[in-house]
Design a protein around this motif. Sequence first.
Motif, PDB file in Angstrom:
ATOM      1  N   MET A  62     -13.679  69.973 -56.787  1.00  0.00           N
ATOM      2  CA  MET A  62     -13.090  69.451 -55.574  1.00  0.00           C
ATOM      3  C   MET A  62     -12.837  70.579 -54.571  1.00  0.00           C
ATOM      4  O   MET A  62     -12.892  70.352 -53.372  1.00  0.00           O
ATOM      5  CB  MET A  62     -11.789  68.734 -55.890  1.00  0.00           C
ATOM      6  N   LYS A  63     -12.602  71.763 -55.031  1.00  0.00           N
ATOM      7  CA  LYS A  63     -12.349  72.877 -54.121  1.00  0.00           C
ATOM      8  C   LYS A  63     -13.535  73.100 -53.186  1.00  0.00           C
ATOM      9  O   LYS A  63     -13.339  73.409 -52.010  1.00  0.00           O
ATOM     10  CB  LYS A  63     -12.047  74.135 -54.924  1.00  0.00           C
ATOM     11  N   ASP A  64     -14.752  72.943 -53.686  1.00  0.00           N
ATOM     12  CA  ASP A  64     -15.938  73.102 -52.838  1.00  0.00           C
ATOM     13  C   ASP A  64     -15.928  72.099 -51.692  1.00  0.00           C
ATOM     14  O   ASP A  64     -16.268  72.434 -50.560  1.00  0.00           O
ATOM     15  CB  ASP A  64     -17.212  72.942 -53.655  1.00  0.00           C
ATOM     16  N   TYR A  65     -15.528  70.879 -51.992  1.00  0.00           N
ATOM     17  CA  TYR A  65     -15.476  69.837 -50.964  1.00  0.00           C
ATOM     18  C   TYR A  65     -14.476  70.218 -49.877  1.00  0.00           C
ATOM     19  O   TYR A  65     -14.758  70.098 -48.688  1.00  0.00           O
ATOM     20  CB  TYR A  65     -15.087  68.498 -51.597  1.00  0.00           C
ATOM     21  N   ILE A  66     -13.314  70.693 -50.279  1.00  0.00           N
ATOM     22  CA  ILE A  66     -12.285  71.074 -49.313  1.00  0.00           C
ATOM     23  C   ILE A  66     -12.756  72.249 -48.465  1.00  0.00           C
ATOM     24  O   ILE A  66     -12.575  72.264 -47.247  1.00  0.00           O
ATOM     25  CB  ILE A  66     -10.958  71.404 -50.034  1.00  0.00           C
ATOM     26  N   GLU A  67     -13.382  73.206 -49.107  1.00  0.00           N
ATOM     27  CA  GLU A  67     -13.886  74.374 -48.373  1.00  0.00           C
ATOM     28  C   GLU A  67     -14.950  73.963 -47.363  1.00  0.00           C
ATOM     29  O   GLU A  67     -14.933  74.405 -46.212  1.00  0.00           O
ATOM     30  CB  GLU A  67     -14.447  75.407 -49.335  1.00  0.00           C
ATOM     31  N   GLU A  68     -15.855  73.097 -47.769  1.00  0.00           N
ATOM     32  CA  GLU A  68     -16.904  72.635 -46.855  1.00  0.00           C
ATOM     33  C   GLU A  68     -16.311  71.866 -45.682  1.00  0.00           C
ATOM     34  O   GLU A  68     -16.754  72.019 -44.539  1.00  0.00           O
ATOM     35  CB  GLU A  68     -17.915  71.768 -47.600  1.00  0.00           C
ATOM     36  N   GLU A  98      -5.919  73.035 -43.371  1.00  0.00           N
ATOM     37  CA  GLU A  98      -7.215  73.447 -43.906  1.00  0.00           C
ATOM     38  C   GLU A  98      -7.777  74.665 -43.178  1.00  0.00           C
ATOM     39  O   GLU A  98      -8.299  75.561 -43.814  1.00  0.00           O
ATOM     40  CB  GLU A  98      -8.203  72.292 -43.869  1.00  0.00           C
ATOM     41  N   LYS A 122      -5.482  77.770 -44.176  1.00  0.00           N
ATOM     42  CA  LYS A 122      -5.658  78.196 -45.575  1.00  0.00           C
ATOM     43  C   LYS A 122      -6.983  78.907 -45.783  1.00  0.00           C
ATOM     44  O   LYS A 122      -7.077  79.811 -46.597  1.00  0.00           O
ATOM     45  CB  LYS A 122      -5.545  77.005 -46.518  1.00  0.00           C
ATOM     46  N   GLN A 123      -8.025  78.529 -45.068  1.00  0.00           N
ATOM     47  CA  GLN A 123      -9.312  79.171 -45.225  1.00  0.00           C
ATOM     48  C   GLN A 123      -9.300  80.582 -44.651  1.00  0.00           C
ATOM     49  O   GLN A 123     -10.061  81.431 -45.069  1.00  0.00           O
ATOM     50  CB  GLN A 123     -10.422  78.347 -44.568  1.00  0.00           C
TER      51      GLN A 123
END
Length: 46
Positions: free
Chosen positions: A1-7, A40, A43-44
């Motif tokens: 799920m982290k990949d989804y949030i990052e994208e 978001e 945090k990135q």
Amino acid sequence: MKDYIEERAIGIANYIIDNNATVRQTARAYGVSKSTVHTEVIKQNG
């Protein structure tokens, strides 16, 4: 799920830059809250 949030965060950041959009405009375009957009993107970068 982290990949989804990052994208999604990258997509949001790109949307803001490409469209010179406000947090409210971006939130509307992505169907999320202003808080989500702000969190978001921050945090990135942090």
